[in-house]
Design a protein around this motif. Structure first.
Motif, short mmCIF file in Angstrom:
data_model
loop_
_atom_site.label_atom_id
_atom_site.label_comp_id
_atom_site.label_asym_id
_atom_site.label_seq_id
_atom_site.Cartn_x
_atom_site.Cartn_y
_atom_site.Cartn_z
N UNK A 378 -36.52 36.99 -19.99
CA UNK A 378 -37.64 36.00 -18.10
C UNK A 378 -39.41 36.60 -19.11
N UNK A 379 -39.57 36.93 -19.91
CA UNK A 379 -40.75 37.44 -20.46
C UNK A 379 -40.98 36.30 -21.16
N UNK A 380 -39.69 35.39 -21.76
CA UNK A 380 -40.21 34.43 -22.97
C UNK A 380 -40.88 33.78 -21.77
N UNK A 381 -40.31 33.60 -21.25
CA UNK A 381 -40.64 32.27 -19.95
C UNK A 381 -42.20 32.50 -19.45
N UNK A 382 -42.51 34.05 -19.29
CA UNK A 382 -43.60 34.32 -18.57
C UNK A 382 -44.82 34.32 -19.60
N UNK A 383 -44.67 34.20 -20.72
CA UNK A 383 -45.55 34.56 -21.93
C UNK A 383 -45.72 33.31 -22.13
N UNK A 384 -44.77 32.10 -22.24
CA UNK A 384 -44.79 30.69 -22.80
C UNK A 384 -44.84 29.81 -21.50
N UNK A 387 -42.67 27.32 -16.49
CA UNK A 387 -42.54 27.32 -15.60
C UNK A 387 -43.48 25.97 -14.98
N UNK A 388 -43.24 25.74 -13.98
CA UNK A 388 -44.08 24.80 -12.94
C UNK A 388 -44.42 25.09 -11.16
N UNK A 389 -44.92 25.02 -10.90
CA UNK A 389 -45.73 25.30 -9.15
C UNK A 389 -45.55 23.68 -8.48
N UNK A 390 -44.82 24.03 -7.14
CA UNK A 390 -44.63 22.82 -7.05
C UNK A 390 -45.30 23.32 -5.57
N UNK A 391 -45.14 22.48 -4.04
CA UNK A 391 -45.64 22.60 -3.00
C UNK A 391 -44.72 22.00 -2.37
N UNK A 392 -43.72 22.88 -0.68
CA UNK A 392 -43.72 22.17 0.02
C UNK A 392 -44.24 21.79 1.28
N UNK A 393 -44.52 21.43 2.08
CA UNK A 393 -44.89 21.14 3.54
C UNK A 393 -44.48 21.53 4.65
N UNK A 394 -45.09 22.40 5.16
CA UNK A 394 -44.59 21.91 6.56
C UNK A 394 -45.67 21.95 7.64
N UNK A 395 -44.83 21.68 8.40
CA UNK A 395 -45.17 20.52 10.04
C UNK A 395 -45.87 22.24 11.03
N UNK A 408 -43.69 26.50 -4.21
CA UNK A 408 -42.46 26.81 -5.26
C UNK A 408 -42.15 26.61 -5.99
N UNK A 409 -41.18 27.78 -6.70
CA UNK A 409 -41.23 27.97 -8.45
C UNK A 409 -39.84 26.61 -9.18
N UNK A 410 -40.03 26.40 -10.09
CA UNK A 410 -39.76 25.63 -10.99
C UNK A 410 -39.55 26.04 -12.20
N UNK A 411 -38.09 25.80 -12.62
CA UNK A 411 -37.95 26.63 -13.90
C UNK A 411 -38.10 25.49 -15.67
N UNK A 412 -38.59 25.77 -16.39
CA UNK A 412 -38.31 24.62 -17.87
C UNK A 412 -36.81 24.96 -18.28
N UNK A 413 -36.26 23.99 -18.40
CA UNK A 413 -35.45 25.15 -18.85
C UNK A 413 -34.84 24.46 -20.91
N UNK A 414 -33.81 24.97 -21.02
CA UNK A 414 -33.79 24.68 -23.18
C UNK A 414 -34.65 22.84 -23.17
N UNK A 415 -34.03 22.07 -23.04
CA UNK A 415 -34.12 20.43 -22.28
C UNK A 415 -35.88 20.32 -22.07
N UNK A 416 -36.05 21.08 -21.32
CA UNK A 416 -37.34 20.35 -20.79
C UNK A 416 -37.70 20.62 -19.96
#
Lengths: 635, 207
Positions: A378-384, A387-395, A408-416
């Motif tokens: 987790x720490x590695x993911x945070x410090x490096x 992650x990427x942020x996505x947004x989803x609309x609400x009507x 919304x959060x997206x996590x980058x896997x080992x393969x990028x």
């Protein structure tokens, strides 16, 4: 064939030999008992009326009252007076007085008093049944409650009939009995039938895209295995052997996922539990424990089949790379189902790293090792910034306009590749590292929002666990100031997959963020730990109803009941309501009808990378039957 | 006193008188026994059919009928002169059922769960037709069912009203309601088309 034919057929035959025999037997028995009474000189007591029912010459009111009395039914009689224009004072029989709770002869009935004795909610119905019967000169029936002087409530059923004298209507009779026991039995029958109809299968147990059990379900199954027989957990990691093309859509990915799941199901024996461990991570639970070689063989087989299979994505052939981790565990092992899932995942990752198809652990990892590995991931993911942020609309259903976005959060896997975060967040929450992830999200989301035009309203997730941190409010306040975000454009969604650890601190945070102008929402409402009490004391502005109540709402009366009443409740409490996982127009229409304020889901718009989606854009009109990431089964 | 003696001699001895009376009684009993026997055998099926229209519990109906017939036998010398002794039997047995079993009857009669579903396209024999018809009757309000069944056995409206303790005007309405509901049940079960084109009044006449 119709009713007349059936009646004709039923009545056609002369009585059969069996029927004749039965009649003769009755006649013989009766005769024998009668004869015995004569020889033995005992008297057969006859407690019945000895009048010919067909010739008795009394007026109809008397006849009916007498018949009711003999059948132990109560009777009320009204007699018409003055050429049928008005009614006499009603008279009730002793039996009816008893039904109403009065000793015979102690209460003189008047029309008003009669209505007073009837339950207020039923008095009008009773009165109008009687009047209607009289007006139409037509029998009627009515069930009503009476309130006895003791305060007891009894149900009474009455048949209302019109009496005649010389063919002219001359009165009304109501004869009836106490049917309380029956009425209660009927109500209970109806309740059970309703309950039966409203009871649903556990939707959270199966993932909608793959049909496989969810991570939560699999975790519980593994946990059950370690408490009983022991076993071996195989975790298979898959990833595309070649990079997916840029044009690959979410639907294509879902298609691939479901193909992998289908293949997995055909390979693994139907007796084994398969399930989702994470995006691109598949679990198979094998028994029994001593048969570790068999589990290893199965893992090898899974890897081989997955590698050799030709998948197709968007009409292009695709191969997958696959590795398996096997962890076998004895009965009663200390490691929990969740721990074993993590061990299996780690074993599979190690296999990929080492380049071996299958990596076997013959016992669960040590607790400290596992925890520290998770924490460092987790720490590695945070410090490096993996992650990427996505947004989803609400009507906003009131004005048919997208007025909000959930970050919304997206996590980058080992393969990028970016993947849904549910497995990662589950792990981070369980090892106590979720706060750093939440802080990353808050900081980066607010930064992006601050850079934009801030015309929308943004909803940012915070785990219920993170609320225990006393520094969180300060962190949020600082970030808002630092990134120059308008606080009134922000809603913090408290995600209740984990229990709020410290209620006092959570309340302090909730109150604090509202004081600076932000709003507060409860996410996944109805499935997590958030009880109704939260609505009472947390200053919540918005409740997001969990998708399990929405996905099938058009066909499920249960969901309709829950959602419509929840909306009513929330509005009464001054809380707005959003619905997640909205997938079609029919659902949108139904939600609008229930007064739901916001809708979110693939029908409204899929999550988009944030830079693109925060610009005011038109509604996407995609129509897809599959779900965004789900964490609901985690509990 | 010879006159007295003579006249006394002309009168039957008290013992003779008793014997004659006994012989008379025995003869009468024999007549009544036979009469009642015939009445029972002829009326039982009809009485049972009418009561079962409103009562699902066959055993209760049988018990009530047996008691009614027994009481009927005890008072046969009186009851035999009634217009229709079977009406007295029905009233008596029915009152007994109402007193003792009212709850059970209504409960089962209104239970919608065990409605028979799906039916054979065509009922082959009398027994099947009877069972099907009884099943439908028992779904009707008991009053309606009893009235309907009595009318099928040729009782007049007035007789029905007096036997079942109903107002005269009710009988017509109950009968029509029963007919309507039965027709509906038959259609629900898929019995819609008439096999034999209806003869005028053929299906409606009492037997």
């Amino acid at each position: 064939m119709d009713l007349d034919d059936i009646l004709a057929l039923a009545e056609a035959a002369e009585p059969g030999p069996l029927e004749n025999a039965r009649a003769r037997r009755v006649a013989r028995t009766v005769q024998a008992e009668y004869d015995r009474s004569l020889t033995d000189r005992y008297e057969i007591l006859v407690d019945t009326d000895l009048v010919d029912p067909l010739t008795a010459n009394t007026d109809e009111a008397t006849r009916i009252a007498r018949a009711a009395q003999l059948a132990k039914r109560g009777a009320i009689i009204w007699r018409a007076t003055g050429s049928g224009k008005s009614m006499s004072i009603p008279a009730w029989s002793d039996e009816m007085a008893t039904i109403f709770g009065y000793a015979p002869g102690t209460l003189r009935l008047t029309p008003d008093r009669l209505l007073e004795l009837i339950h207020p909610a039923d008095a009008r119905a009773f009165q109008s049944s009687v009047e209607r019967a009289w007006r139409r000169s037509h029998p009627n029936e009515v069930t009503f409650r009476v309130i006895q002087p003791s305060g007891n409530v009894r149900y009474v059923h009455c048949d209302i009939e019109i009496l005649t004298t010389d063919g002219e209507p001359s009165g009304i009779s109501a004869t009836g009995v106490d049917v309380t026991a029956l009425e209660l039995a009927r109500q209970e029958r109806r309740r059970l039938a309703t309950r039966e109809a409203m009871l649903c299968a556990d939707l959270a147990a199966a993932d909608a895209v793959t049909g496989l059990p969810t991570r939560g379900f699999l975790t519980d199954e593994v946990d059950r295995a370690r408490r009983t027989s022991g076993g071996a957990l195989i975790v298979v990691a898959t990833e595309p052997a070649t990079r997916l093309s840029k044009t690959t859509t979410d639907e294509d990915r879902d298609q691939l996922t479901s193909e992998v799941a289908g293949l997995l199901r055909t390979i693994a024996d139907s007796g084994l539990t398969c399930g989702l461990v994470g995006p691109g991570l598949w679990g198979v639970l094998a028994f029994p424990p001593q048969d570790c070689p068999a589990a290893t063989e199965l893992a090898q087989l899974l890897v081989d089949k997955l590698r050799s299979n030709l998948f197709s994505v968007n009409q292009e052939a695709l191969r997958l790379n696959a590795w398996a981790g096997v962890v076998s565990f004895a009965s009663g092992t200390a490691a929990s189902g969740f721990d074993l899932l993590i061990d299996g995942e780690h074993a599979a990752r190690d296999a990929a790293r080492k380049g071996t198809p299958v990596n076997v652990l013959d016992r669960p990892a040590k607790d400290e090792e596992r925890a520290s590995r998770c924490r460092s991931r987790v720490q590695h993911a945070v410090t490096t910034d993996r992650f990427a942020l996505y947004a989803q609309p609400l009507v906003d259903l009131g004005i048919n306009e997208v007025t909000r976005h959930e970050i919304l959060l997206r996590v980058r896997g080992d393969n990028g590749e970016l993947a849904a975060p549910w497995a990662f967040l589950d792990m981070a929450e369980r090892v106590g590292e979720i706060l750093s992830v939440d802080k990353w999200v808050i900081d980066h989301a607010l930064e992006l929002i601050g850079q934009g035009v801030q015309t929308s309203h943004y909803q940012v997730n915070i785990s219920g666990k993170s609320l225990a941190d006393p520094g969180l409010l300060t962190f949020v306040t600082d970030a808002i100031r630092r990134h120059r975000v308008k606080p009134e454009c922000l809603t913090f969604e408290i995600t209740e997959t984990a229990l709020i650890e410290n209620r006092n601190e959570a309340l302090a945070f909730a109150t604090g963020v509202r004081e600076i102008g932000c709003h507060l929402a409860l996410d996944d409402f109805g499935t997590g730990y958030a009880g109704l009490a939260y609505l009472k004391y947390l200053p919540v502005d918005l409740v997001k109803i969990d998708g399990v109540f929405i996905v099938d709402i058009c066909r499920s009366p249960t969901d309709q009941a829950v959602v419509s009443k929840l909306v009513e409740l929330c509005h009464e409490l001054g809380i707005r309501v959003a619905a997640e996982y909205v997938q079609d127009d029919e659902t949108v229409e139904l939600l609008r009808q229930y007064g739901v304020d916001f809708a979110q889901g693939y029908r409204i718009g899929r999550p988009e990378p944030i830079a693109a989606s925060l610009q005011p854009a038109e509604n996407t009109i995609e129509f897809e039957i599959h779900f965004p990431e789900r964490r609901t089964a985690m509990g | 006193m010879s006159v007295v003696d003579g006249s006394a001699a002309l009168l039957p001895e008290p013992a003779d008188e008793e014997a004659a009376q006994q012989a008379d009684d025995a003869r009468l009993k024999e007549i009544y026994d036979e009469e009642f026997g015939t009445f029972s055998v002829q009326s039982y099926r009809i009485a049972e059919g009418i009561l079962r229209a409103g009562w699902r519990d066959h055993e209760a109906v049988k018990d009530a009928l047996q008691t009614a017939y027994l009481h009927g036998r005890v008072h046969w010398p009186k009851i035999r002169s009634y217009t229709k002794p079977i009406a007295w039997i029905i009233t008596t047995a029915r009152n007994r059922l109402l007193k003792e079993h009212d709850r059970g009857r209504r409960e089962t009669a209104t239970a919608p769960e065990d409605l028979p579903t799906g039916a054979q396209p065509s009922l082959a024999d009398t027994w099947e037709a009877q069972e099907t018809y009884r099943g439908w009757l028992q779904q009707l309000p008991p009053r309606h069912a009893e009235v309907f069944q009595m009318s099928r056995h040729g009782f007049s409206n007035e007789e029905i009203a007096r036997t079942l303790g109903l107002a005269d005007t009710s009988v017509r309405h109950y009968k029509a309601a029963a007919n309507r509901q039965l027709r509906q049940l038959a259609e629900q079960a898929g019995y819609k088309d008439s096999d034999s084109r209806r003869r005028p009044g053929g299906a409606h006449g009492s037997r």
